[in-house]
Motif scaffolding. Sequence first.
Motif, PDB file in Angstrom:
ATOM      1  N   GLY A 118      -2.518   5.528   3.839  1.00 59.29           N
ATOM      2  CA  GLY A 118      -1.286   6.254   4.124  1.00 59.29           C
ATOM      3  C   GLY A 118      -0.069   5.349   4.029  1.00 59.29           C
ATOM      4  N   SER A 119       1.076   5.953   3.872  1.00 57.15           N
ATOM      5  CA  SER A 119       2.333   5.212   3.843  1.00 57.15           C
ATOM      6  C   SER A 119       3.389   6.067   4.526  1.00 57.15           C
ATOM      7  N   LEU A 120       4.616   5.586   4.548  1.00 51.31           N
ATOM      8  CA  LEU A 120       5.727   6.347   5.100  1.00 51.31           C
ATOM      9  C   LEU A 120       6.464   7.051   3.980  1.00 51.31           C
ATOM     10  N   GLY A 121       7.058   8.203   4.296  1.00 55.25           N
ATOM     11  CA  GLY A 121       7.758   8.978   3.289  1.00 55.25           C
ATOM     12  C   GLY A 121       8.831   8.184   2.574  1.00 55.25           C
ATOM     13  N   LYS A 122       9.514   7.302   3.284  1.00 62.43           N
ATOM     14  CA  LYS A 122      10.591   6.492   2.690  1.00 62.43           C
ATOM     15  C   LYS A 122      10.054   5.590   1.583  1.00 62.43           C
ATOM     16  N   PHE A 123       8.926   4.909   1.850  1.00 60.00           N
ATOM     17  CA  PHE A 123       8.339   4.029   0.841  1.00 60.00           C
ATOM     18  C   PHE A 123       7.889   4.839  -0.375  1.00 60.00           C
ATOM     19  N   VAL A 124       7.272   5.972  -0.131  1.00 58.31           N
ATOM     20  CA  VAL A 124       6.765   6.801  -1.229  1.00 58.31           C
ATOM     21  C   VAL A 124       7.904   7.274  -2.128  1.00 58.31           C
ATOM     22  N   SER A 125       8.996   7.721  -1.529  1.00 52.87           N
ATOM     23  CA  SER A 125      10.118   8.245  -2.331  1.00 52.87           C
ATOM     24  C   SER A 125      10.872   7.147  -3.058  1.00 52.87           C
ATOM     25  N   ALA A 173       5.770   9.688  13.064  1.00 44.76           N
ATOM     26  CA  ALA A 173       6.286   9.142  11.807  1.00 44.76           C
ATOM     27  C   ALA A 173       6.066  10.144  10.692  1.00 44.76           C
ATOM     28  N   ASP A 174       6.815   9.959   9.591  1.00 48.88           N
ATOM     29  CA  ASP A 174       6.655  10.794   8.407  1.00 48.88           C
ATOM     30  C   ASP A 174       5.536  10.193   7.559  1.00 48.88           C
ATOM     31  N   ILE A 175       4.301  10.599   7.844  1.00 46.28           N
ATOM     32  CA  ILE A 175       3.136  10.038   7.170  1.00 46.28           C
ATOM     33  C   ILE A 175       2.881  10.744   5.850  1.00 46.28           C
ATOM     34  N   LYS A 176       2.673   9.963   4.802  1.00 43.70           N
ATOM     35  CA  LYS A 176       2.242  10.482   3.516  1.00 43.70           C
ATOM     36  C   LYS A 176       0.905   9.843   3.162  1.00 43.70           C
ATOM     37  N   LEU A 177      -0.043  10.631   2.731  1.00 46.15           N
ATOM     38  CA  LEU A 177      -1.332  10.115   2.299  1.00 46.15           C
ATOM     39  C   LEU A 177      -1.224   9.754   0.821  1.00 46.15           C
ATOM     40  N   VAL A 178      -1.594   8.515   0.476  1.00 47.51           N
ATOM     41  CA  VAL A 178      -1.371   8.046  -0.892  1.00 47.51           C
ATOM     42  C   VAL A 178      -2.656   7.897  -1.697  1.00 47.51           C
ATOM     43  N   ALA A 179      -3.789   7.678  -1.036  1.00 42.70           N
ATOM     44  CA  ALA A 179      -5.061   7.569  -1.751  1.00 42.70           C
ATOM     45  C   ALA A 179      -6.204   7.858  -0.792  1.00 42.70           C
ATOM     46  N   ASP A 180      -7.267   8.413  -1.338  1.00 36.76           N
ATOM     47  CA  ASP A 180      -8.468   8.662  -0.547  1.00 36.76           C
ATOM     48  C   ASP A 180      -9.284   7.378  -0.490  1.00 36.76           C
ATOM     49  N   ALA A 181     -10.258   7.312   0.386  1.00 37.04           N
ATOM     50  CA  ALA A 181     -11.113   6.123   0.462  1.00 37.04           C
ATOM     51  C   ALA A 181     -12.595   6.483   0.505  1.00 37.04           C
ATOM     52  N   GLU A 201       5.539  -3.637   9.097  1.00 39.58           N
ATOM     53  CA  GLU A 201       4.833  -4.866   8.736  1.00 39.58           C
ATOM     54  C   GLU A 201       4.107  -4.740   7.404  1.00 39.58           C
ATOM     55  N   VAL A 202       3.713  -3.521   7.050  1.00 44.26           N
ATOM     56  CA  VAL A 202       2.990  -3.285   5.800  1.00 44.26           C
ATOM     57  C   VAL A 202       3.583  -2.081   5.088  1.00 44.26           C
ATOM     58  N   ASP A 203       3.265  -1.959   3.805  1.00 41.11           N
ATOM     59  CA  ASP A 203       3.756  -0.845   3.000  1.00 41.11           C
ATOM     60  C   ASP A 203       2.767   0.316   2.973  1.00 41.11           C
ATOM     61  N   ILE A 204       1.483  -0.025   3.057  1.00 42.76           N
ATOM     62  CA  ILE A 204       0.406   0.969   3.016  1.00 42.76           C
ATOM     63  C   ILE A 204      -0.603   0.591   4.086  1.00 42.76           C
ATOM     64  N   ALA A 205      -1.180   1.584   4.742  1.00 45.26           N
ATOM     65  CA  ALA A 205      -2.171   1.319   5.784  1.00 45.26           C
ATOM     66  C   ALA A 205      -3.468   2.055   5.477  1.00 45.26           C
ATOM     67  N   LEU A 260       3.750   2.815  -6.305  1.00 41.01           N
ATOM     68  CA  LEU A 260       2.676   3.604  -5.726  1.00 41.01           C
ATOM     69  C   LEU A 260       1.699   4.063  -6.802  1.00 41.01           C
ATOM     70  N   ALA A 261       2.224   4.488  -7.950  1.00 37.85           N
ATOM     71  CA  ALA A 261       1.353   4.933  -9.041  1.00 37.85           C
ATOM     72  C   ALA A 261       0.484   3.784  -9.542  1.00 37.85           C
TER      73      ALA A 261
END
Length: 338
Positions: A244-251, A122-130, A102-106, A257-258
């Motif tokens: 966080g996001s999924l590895g697929k979206f990140v790759s 799930a393949d969780i990737k952390l994309v930014a701190d909060a 439903e979303v790209d980033i959570a 993402l940047a």
Amino acid sequence: MLSKKALSASLGRRGAIALAMAAVVTTSVGGCGLLGGDESSSSGGSGNLEKSKIKVAVMSTIDLAPLRLAQDGGYFKNEGLDVEAVEAGTGQISLTKLIGGEVDIAYASYTPFFIAMSKNTADIKLVADASSAGPKSTMLVTLPTSSVKSVADLAGKKIGITAPNTVSDTLSKSVMKDHGVDASKVSWVPVQLPNIGAALKNGDIDAGFLTEPFITQTAKQAGTVPVVDTATGATQDFPTAGYGSLGKFVSENPKTLAAFQRAMQKATRDAADRSKIEPLLVKYARIDQDTAALTTLLTFQSTLDPRRIQRVPDLLLQMGAIPTKIDVAPMIAAQATS
């Protein structure tokens, strides 16, 4: 509602410091403050991004102040991003929306992310701190008439937390362990943050976990007083929440993402100016200006440091919330430089 004199006594030294240092940003938890809102997107061009419009699951937390600033201030737009905020009631719901596509980033507290990884959900990737828990920004509170006067008195009591396996759960159990209190003997009662004051008055709980602005708000409305600052001992400056996001979206979307990371980095830096944040609390959290001025903020973060974030799964392992050690470094997506 308490008079100003009574409120000052209830808030004690924390309230005085918050008033005297209104221009200084510290922060609340993680993940559990109040910053929802109706305005959920900023418009931007597509540029050369793989995906110019993304959806981000959000919760009603003060930690989201930089994201709201990035929306209202046009930071996402300047990066060519159109960011739609999708409301989620809890970190687990936010994570579920991510896994379900439903979303790209959570946005969520870190605890659900690591529990999901430990279960291979799930393949969780952390994309930014909060955020990190700053002094007096996350607390266990009670009523002045309660028999609970210190951490030691929490043994065998009923304590309100948002839910098991959340940052409220993690911080509460950790500070009790630091003081030699057996958390396994406590009755943990699920109570939403805005309802802690009423639950205390009704005798449903003996103490409750709160973060800002609920610490300030509940002190004003119900006369609650602190039992212990949960951002102390093993959880001093503890990482509370992130994106966080999924590895697929990140790759598949490195430029997108940047762009998100750069906008959040700039907004987080600018959030050090409290004058930029208090209006967002009034606008999105729907609290009055006096409460916004008294609110002790969390420490806002953006760029992920694996050594710092490693504290979270290490503590979860010690507490038995996850079965095996998790290495944070492979979970962290490449961090943009602004």
